[in-house]
Motif scaffolding. Sequence first.
Motif, mmCIF file in Angstrom:
data_model
loop_
_atom_site.group_PDB
_atom_site.id
_atom_site.type_symbol
_atom_site.label_atom_id
_atom_site.label_comp_id
_atom_site.label_asym_id
_atom_site.label_seq_id
_atom_site.Cartn_x
_atom_site.Cartn_y
_atom_site.Cartn_z
ATOM 1 N N SER A 112 -1.888 2.902 15.129
ATOM 2 C CA SER A 112 -1.467 3.907 15.674
ATOM 3 C C SER A 112 -1.323 4.957 14.693
ATOM 4 C CB SER A 112 -0.017 3.905 16.340
ATOM 5 O OG SER A 112 0.906 3.352 15.540
ATOM 6 N N LYS A 113 -1.693 4.485 13.356
ATOM 7 C CA LYS A 113 -1.623 5.432 12.278
ATOM 8 C C LYS A 113 -2.653 5.000 11.330
ATOM 9 C CE LYS A 113 2.238 3.494 10.171
ATOM 10 N NZ LYS A 113 3.931 3.774 9.512
ATOM 11 N N ILE A 114 -3.544 5.604 10.494
ATOM 12 C CA ILE A 114 -4.696 5.161 9.491
ATOM 13 C C ILE A 114 -4.104 4.755 8.472
ATOM 14 C CG2 ILE A 114 -5.103 7.411 8.800
ATOM 15 C CD1 ILE A 114 -8.006 6.901 8.866
ATOM 16 N N GLU A 115 -2.853 5.306 8.096
ATOM 17 C CA GLU A 115 -2.343 4.814 6.718
ATOM 18 C C GLU A 115 -1.605 3.495 6.730
ATOM 19 O OE1 GLU A 115 -0.043 7.001 2.828
ATOM 20 O OE2 GLU A 115 -0.062 7.683 4.693
ATOM 21 N N GLN A 116 -1.769 2.583 6.164
ATOM 22 C CA GLN A 116 -0.998 1.179 6.068
ATOM 23 C C GLN A 116 -0.243 0.999 4.862
ATOM 24 O OE1 GLN A 116 -0.680 -0.410 8.969
ATOM 25 N NE2 GLN A 116 -2.161 1.231 10.076
ATOM 26 N N GLN A 117 1.003 0.427 4.835
ATOM 27 C CA GLN A 117 1.693 0.140 3.400
ATOM 28 C C GLN A 117 0.977 -1.070 2.811
ATOM 29 O OE1 GLN A 117 4.060 2.142 2.419
ATOM 30 N NE2 GLN A 117 4.145 3.396 4.178
ATOM 31 N N SER A 118 0.454 -2.117 3.491
ATOM 32 C CA SER A 118 0.049 -3.437 2.722
ATOM 33 C C SER A 118 -1.623 -3.066 2.625
ATOM 34 C CB SER A 118 0.388 -4.469 3.280
ATOM 35 O OG SER A 118 0.040 -4.139 4.657
ATOM 36 N N LYS A 119 -2.233 -1.869 2.933
ATOM 37 C CA LYS A 119 -3.825 -2.108 3.107
ATOM 38 C C LYS A 119 -4.315 -0.834 2.223
ATOM 39 C CE LYS A 119 -7.829 -2.410 6.114
ATOM 40 N NZ LYS A 119 -8.347 -1.568 5.139
ATOM 41 N N GLN A 120 -5.234 -0.946 1.475
ATOM 42 C CA GLN A 120 -5.980 0.107 0.938
ATOM 43 C C GLN A 120 -6.760 1.034 1.780
ATOM 44 O OE1 GLN A 120 -8.620 -1.039 -2.085
ATOM 45 N NE2 GLN A 120 -9.786 -2.575 -0.918
ATOM 46 N N LEU A 121 -6.733 2.465 1.795
ATOM 47 C CA LEU A 121 -7.794 3.161 2.651
ATOM 48 C C LEU A 121 -9.136 2.999 2.346
ATOM 49 C CD1 LEU A 121 -7.172 5.515 4.647
ATOM 50 C CD2 LEU A 121 -7.447 7.105 2.875
ATOM 51 N N ASP A 122 -9.642 2.650 3.282
ATOM 52 C CA ASP A 122 -11.250 2.478 3.145
ATOM 53 C C ASP A 122 -11.810 2.674 4.588
ATOM 54 O OD1 ASP A 122 -10.425 0.279 4.576
ATOM 55 O OD2 ASP A 122 -11.116 -1.263 2.939
ATOM 56 N N GLY A 123 -13.266 2.507 4.262
ATOM 57 C CA GLY A 123 -14.120 2.530 5.830
ATOM 58 C C GLY A 123 -13.471 1.573 6.935
ATOM 59 N N GLU A 124 -12.818 0.503 6.681
ATOM 60 C CA GLU A 124 -12.298 -0.353 7.691
ATOM 61 C C GLU A 124 -10.945 0.272 8.310
ATOM 62 O OE1 GLU A 124 -12.447 -3.609 10.144
ATOM 63 O OE2 GLU A 124 -14.027 -2.924 8.671
ATOM 64 N N SER A 125 -10.511 1.240 7.627
ATOM 65 C CA SER A 125 -9.231 1.784 8.245
ATOM 66 C C SER A 125 -9.749 2.840 9.357
ATOM 67 C CB SER A 125 -8.444 2.471 7.209
ATOM 68 O OG SER A 125 -8.109 1.767 6.044
ATOM 69 N N VAL A 126 -10.986 3.374 9.052
ATOM 70 C CA VAL A 126 -11.469 4.635 10.011
ATOM 71 C C VAL A 126 -12.124 3.764 11.328
ATOM 72 C CG1 VAL A 126 -13.333 6.086 10.373
ATOM 73 C CG2 VAL A 126 -12.072 6.029 8.002
ATOM 74 N N VAL A 127 -12.546 2.548 10.770
ATOM 75 C CA VAL A 127 -13.344 1.724 12.083
ATOM 76 C C VAL A 127 -12.171 1.252 13.079
ATOM 77 C CG1 VAL A 127 -14.532 -0.318 12.812
ATOM 78 C CG2 VAL A 127 -15.162 1.272 11.013
ATOM 79 N N GLN A 128 -11.164 0.775 12.409
ATOM 80 C CA GLN A 128 -10.035 0.252 13.283
ATOM 81 C C GLN A 128 -8.962 1.216 13.940
ATOM 82 O OE1 GLN A 128 -9.773 -3.001 13.923
ATOM 83 N NE2 GLN A 128 -11.229 -3.321 12.491
ATOM 84 N N ARG A 129 -9.086 2.393 13.049
ATOM 85 C CA ARG A 129 -8.190 3.535 13.618
ATOM 86 C C ARG A 129 -9.004 4.243 15.170
ATOM 87 N NH1 ARG A 129 -3.739 6.212 15.711
ATOM 88 N NH2 ARG A 129 -3.979 8.493 15.128
#
Length: 237
Positions: A112-129
Motif C-alpha cells: 500500500s506504500k512503495i517504501e519498505q523498511q526491510s527492502k531496498q528501493l529498486d525496480g521491483e518496488s515499482v512493479v509490486q506497487r
Amino acid sequence: MNTIKRLRPIRVHLTASRRLETGRLREEPAWYRIVGSIPPTTSLVRPLPVQQKDHKPWTKRHKPRGMFMPQKIEYPEDKLRAQFFKDHPWELARPRILVENDGNDHKHYDWSKIEQQSKQLDGESVVQRQMWLMENKGLGETDAYDHARREFYELRMKQDIERRVAAEEALAVGAQFGKSYLEIGIEMEQKALEMWKEVATADIIKRRGRSTFTVSDFEEEPEAPVSEAEEQPVAAA
C-alpha cells in the motif's frame, strides 16, 4: 528384453500379488488396493499425429516440435518489469540483495506504500506497487505505472539528498574519502592511453628505422622567438 524392462513398472501389482501368495510379503503395501482398483496405463508412448489426407511422405517440416518441452510459465509482473527496465535500463546496474531471511519475505511487505523498511528501493518496488494499485485501487496499467513511478522518483531524490548531506557533514568533521569511481575510471583510461602511445611510438620507430625517434617528435615545436629588428615595422620608401 527391452520390452520386458519397459513393462516392469506396470507389473508391480502382479509381482506384489504373487509375493503375498507365496508369503514373501507378510502385509499388503499401502498402495496395493489403490493400484489394483486403478491400474496404470500400458501405453508408454504418445501416439503420432494424424497424417495429412494426401499421405505425403513424412518431412522435417511436419515433425512435431516441443512435444516433451514444459509449458512456458508467465506471470503478470513479467510484462510490467519489461516496461520499467526498458524505460530505466541503468537500474539494472545497481547492486541488489537477493538473499531472503526465511523464504517468505514477500509476505512481510505491505505494498500500500512503495517504501519498505526491510527492502531496498529498486525496480521491483515499482512493479509490486503498480500491481497493488491495479488490483486494489482499480487503476489502469498506465495510470498505476505513472503513480508508482512518481513515488519512486520522489524517494530516490530524497535518498540522494540525504547521501550528499551525510557526505558533506562527514567532510566537515575531518573525514577523508577515497577516489570516486569516475576518478578511478579516468586514471585507468589515462594509463591505457599512455601504453597505446608507447606501442605506437615503438611501431613507428621500427617502420622508419630511426633509433633516435622519441615521443617528443609528436609534440608541437615551439615557435621561434622574433627579434626586435623583425618586430619593427619597415619604413616606407
